[in-house]
Design an enzyme around this catalytic site. Structure first.
Site, PDB file in Angstrom:
ATOM      1  N   GLY A 116       0.877  -1.172   0.000  1.00 50.86           N
ATOM      2  CA  GLY A 116       0.000   0.000   0.000  1.00 50.86           C
ATOM      3  C   GLY A 116       0.910   1.217   0.000  1.00 50.86           C
ATOM      4  CB  SER A 118       4.792  -3.724  -2.029  1.00 53.62           C
ATOM      5  OG  SER A 118       4.937  -2.528  -2.735  1.00 53.62           O
ATOM      6  CB  ALA A 119       4.306  -0.694   1.838  1.00 58.27           C
ATOM      7  CG  HIS A 169       6.461  -2.464  -7.161  1.00 54.32           C
ATOM      8  ND1 HIS A 169       5.486  -3.272  -7.682  1.00 54.32           N
ATOM      9  CD2 HIS A 169       6.068  -2.196  -5.889  1.00 54.32           C
ATOM     10  CE1 HIS A 169       4.540  -3.465  -6.768  1.00 54.32           C
ATOM     11  NE2 HIS A 169       4.879  -2.828  -5.674  1.00 54.32           N
ATOM     12  CD  GLU A 219       5.944  -4.991 -10.847  1.00 59.67           C
ATOM     13  OE1 GLU A 219       5.498  -5.459 -11.907  1.00 59.67           O
ATOM     14  OE2 GLU A 219       5.452  -3.996 -10.276  1.00 59.67           O
TER      15      GLU A 219
END
Ligand code: CA
Ligand code: CA
Lengths: 238, 238
Positions: A91, A124-125, A161, A196
């Site tokens: 997020g 990710s985050a 990413h 990714e």
């Protein structure tokens, strides 16, 4: 704190182009979490709507036969103290880190993962906050956290990413490489740009890159290409 | 503070694909700064090497017959107090804002621009810091500033180097639009995404978009296309 008990899975991304949540790691997850883990404590703080985010992740984990408990369901600190395993989803990294500090979870998550050795997965985050600090997030600074220092489960930065510069671009804004180099003009912690589909698996002081290749940036050195399946344990100690 | 004296030129970018610094605004600058301005005080704090950045900008302004004084040459606060005009260049927005606070320049720049009415030009990071806050910068958070609040010369945000989503992309990271929408999930200040080559000219309570088109994002509303040369004064008061 000793690092020998840590058991981490740090993903570049959770959602794939096939739109199936975590499709690239589903086969690995039962083994990663282990048969004693019945319920994963999910941290949805990177998105504003914790209930709907948790519900989405709960459905995905149900297909793998794993229960999900939202950390925000009841007392967050108590939920971390009782957690069998932790998953922090993606997020916005700034929103996530701010919430982790506001809920006073940073110390307790560190203790549970590093001392008690419960499995930690981040995407990710959730991978950004697992590192030294969030300086190499791609996200916009939509809220102001009390610090950029994060969980410090590993001693380097991740750029999730990660994407190579487009040689045909006429856009004058910085490429991802430019941005990471900007960081190394003011600091010297290594940055692992994970493409990714890629992720790192950390078991104690051993780290393996899986799923895709990555690019490693170190201050004052040429960037290095890291092949899928390579051993990156040296990043845990240098 | 009254806003009627402000005289701003806020650029999306300074360097163009033709590699000529400020080529898209050079014709306007003598008129913007005015004949009484002999020397522009340049703020190079968005890059680590203030001397070489100032030297580069000094050469470009010399071609326009304008002198440049680096704000870091001598006492920075005193230089702002004596400035005939201010130009804050691009680089990293976090580094820039941190330096502005460390040098205690924020209040004084506001006073000189809003009360004394000296011309202020910003490009990229220098446009971000001219707004309410830096929440919609594209830069990586390479250093930790004491706050994201900025000079507040205008009551909205700018996203410089604004770029539309690529419909063919298979990259799962957020597009620029996704990132701006993330901001509006937690806050409601309008965001003006200025495409490269574009800039806004603010004279008191009048604002005009020049050089290129822009895209305006407001919480809970569809994004709006703003044509080159359109009047955006309503953003100064809404
Ligand atoms: Ca994100
Ligand atoms: Ca920049």
């Amino acid at each position: 704190i000793a690092m020998s008990r840590r058991n981490l899975l740090l993903l570049s991304n959770s959602k794939n182009h096939d739109s199936v949540y975590l499709s690239h790691v589903r086969q690995l997850l039962p083994n990663f979490f282990g048969s004693s883990v019945k319920t994963v404590t999910f941290v949805p703080y990177a998105l504003p709507d914790c209930d709907s985010y948790t519900s989405y992740v709960r459905d995905a984990f149900a297909e793998m036969g794993i229960n999900v408990k939202g950390v925000h369901e009841g007392n967050a600190l108590e939920n971390i103290k009782q957690a069998e395993a932790i998953y922090i989803g993606g997020g916005n990294t700034f929103l996530l880190l701010k919430n982790l500090y506001e809920q006073k979870l940073v110390e307790e998550i560190r203790k549970r993962v590093l001392t008690d050795g419960i499995p930690y997965m981040g995407s990710s985050a959730g991978s950004n906050v697992a590192t030294v600090a969030i300086n190499t997030t791609n996200d916009m600074p939509i809220v102001f956290p009390p610090t950029f220092d994060a969980l410090q489960l590993v001693p380097f930065h991740i750029n999730p990413h990660y994407i190579d510069p487009n040689p045909d671009s006429t856009h004058m804004g910085e490429s991802r490489v430019d941005r990471i180099n900007e960081y190394h003009e003011v600091a010297d912690t290594p940055v692992l740009g994970i493409r990714e589909g890629g992720f790192v698996k950390v078991e104690g002081n051993k780290m393996t890159l899986l799923g895709n290749s990555a690019r490693l940036f170190r201050k004052g050195k040429d960037a290095v290409e890291c092949a899928k399946d390579s051993d990156l344990s040296y990043l845990l100690t240098e």
